[in-house]
Write a protein that holds these residues in place. Structure first.
Motif, mmCIF file in Angstrom:
data_model
loop_
_atom_site.group_PDB
_atom_site.id
_atom_site.type_symbol
_atom_site.label_atom_id
_atom_site.label_comp_id
_atom_site.label_asym_id
_atom_site.label_seq_id
_atom_site.Cartn_x
_atom_site.Cartn_y
_atom_site.Cartn_z
ATOM 1 N N ASN A 42 40.119 38.826 48.191
ATOM 2 C CA ASN A 42 38.820 39.287 47.694
ATOM 3 C C ASN A 42 38.316 38.442 46.527
ATOM 4 O O ASN A 42 37.118 38.167 46.418
ATOM 5 C CB ASN A 42 38.911 40.750 47.269
ATOM 6 N N VAL A 43 39.223 38.039 45.640
ATOM 7 C CA VAL A 43 38.831 37.185 44.515
ATOM 8 C C VAL A 43 38.243 35.875 45.036
ATOM 9 O O VAL A 43 37.206 35.393 44.543
ATOM 10 C CB VAL A 43 40.036 36.917 43.589
ATOM 11 N N ALA A 44 38.902 35.301 46.045
ATOM 12 C CA ALA A 44 38.395 34.043 46.622
ATOM 13 C C ALA A 44 37.042 34.252 47.273
ATOM 14 O O ALA A 44 36.114 33.433 47.098
ATOM 15 C CB ALA A 44 39.403 33.504 47.632
ATOM 16 N N LEU A 45 36.877 35.338 48.015
ATOM 17 C CA LEU A 45 35.591 35.610 48.673
ATOM 18 C C LEU A 45 34.478 35.843 47.657
ATOM 19 O O LEU A 45 33.348 35.369 47.833
ATOM 20 C CB LEU A 45 35.727 36.825 49.596
ATOM 21 N N ILE A 46 34.784 36.578 46.594
ATOM 22 C CA ILE A 46 33.774 36.834 45.557
ATOM 23 C C ILE A 46 33.335 35.525 44.904
ATOM 24 O O ILE A 46 32.141 35.298 44.666
ATOM 25 C CB ILE A 46 34.328 37.825 44.505
ATOM 26 N N ALA A 47 34.312 34.641 44.622
ATOM 27 C CA ALA A 47 33.971 33.348 44.016
ATOM 28 C C ALA A 47 33.041 32.543 44.920
ATOM 29 O O ALA A 47 32.056 31.944 44.459
ATOM 30 C CB ALA A 47 35.252 32.569 43.723
#
Length: 312
Positions: free
Chosen positions: A127-132
């Motif tokens: 999720n952190v990667a997708l949000i970035a």
């Protein structure tokens, strides 16, 4: 250089949209997949069954809508699509933190159904990667710029959000009350040492019980057992009982998949099993002092209805 940058942003938006669509597909590609998503919400988030049914369809629909609009690079002038996608991922991330704290990290969070098993920590990193990446889209990518999209985008969004509710309407929770057609269930085979192992440790002819007749190799029977296991976790006083039949080689996979060791059971001889309930499984009877008062399919099995029946 500008063309390369724009092409990269278009491809990134398509890739992000495909991720959202794949996530939705793993939860919605058939009814059992949707049920497992619902049950994950009930078991780990502690929500009621009805709220879980609504939530599973709502969030699945959101993923379909956001994924589709991202693929077509159709964001709206205020870029509300990537912003809403970020908000959704933040909600999912809060849920994952809750799971990690309350249940631990050694579970499948259900983010990609049973297609890709992910722990809460792994899904948080995802999720952190997708949000970035969505922040990159929101900041640098304009998407399609047509005035008519201001009106079409919200309409498409709402229609796509509604799809899970259309294709998977929430089932009725009422059991099939037999009333005048109620009948005495022959429970003798469950206490016959030549037919059953172990002999039923519960006196099923006394009081109220919900008995599920399950084939060890039947996928729908495993779904029924899993659902009843979760209900039993939420209310340990529920008088559930399993009568199972099948080859011994299916015993271990059955209990591993259903996790239903909290429900007492009897393994019945195959012929005795089919003599009791026939060749269509699972069969779930609600019995009162040995008499069948109601019958239900596992899909319609409702914890609240059972609890109401028990206090009548």
């Amino acid at each position: 250089m500008k063309i390369l940058k724009q092409t990269a942003l278009v491809l990134l938006s398509i890739a992000l949209g495909a991720t959202f669509l794949y996530s939705a597909w793993t939860k919605l590609y058939n009814y059992p997949a949707l049920e497992k998503f619902e049950w994950t919400i009930v078991q780990f988030a502690g929500l009621s069954w009805r709220v879980a049914e609504l939530s599973a369809r709502f969030f699945g629909g959101l993923e379909i809508a956001l994924g589709s609009l991202l693929i077509f690079n159709s964001f709206g002038r205020k870029k509300w699509v990537p912003k809403l996608a970020i908000a959704l991922l933040l909600i999912f991330s809060a849920y994952l933190v809750f799971l990690w704290v309350t249940v631990g990290n050694n579970i499948n969070c259900g983010c990609f159904g049973d297609e890709i098993l992910m722990s809460p920590s792994a899904s948080l990193l995802k999720n952190v990667a997708l949000i970035a990446l969505l922040l990159v889209i929101a900041k640098f990518h304009q998407g399609l710029r047509f005035n008519w999209l201001r009106f079409v985008n919200p309409l498409i969004f709402l229609i796509l959000c509604a799809l899970p509710f259309i294709f998977y309407p929430i089932p009725e929770s009422k059991p099939q009350w037999l009333q005048k057609d109620s009948f005495e269930l022959n429970l003798a085979p469950l206490y016959d040492t030549t037919l059953s192992k172990p002999v039923a440790p519960v006196q099923l002819k006394q009081g109220k019980h919900v008995i599920a007749f399950l084939s060890l190799s039947c996928p729908h029977c495993r779904m029924a057992a899993k659902k009843m296991h979760i209900m039993k976790l939420r209310n340990p006083s529920l008088p559930f009982y399993f009568v199972v039949a099948g080859k011994d080689q299916y015993m271990e996979p059955f209990w591993k998949e259903t996790e239903a060791s909290n429900v007492p059971y009897t393994k019945l001889d195959g012929d005795a099993f089919t003599n009791m309930i026939g060749y269509s499984w699972p069969v779930i009877y609600w019995i009162n002092t040995g008499k069948v008062e109601a019958q239900t399919k596992y899909i319609e099995l409702d914890q609240h209805e059972i609890e109401k029946w028990l206090v009548k």
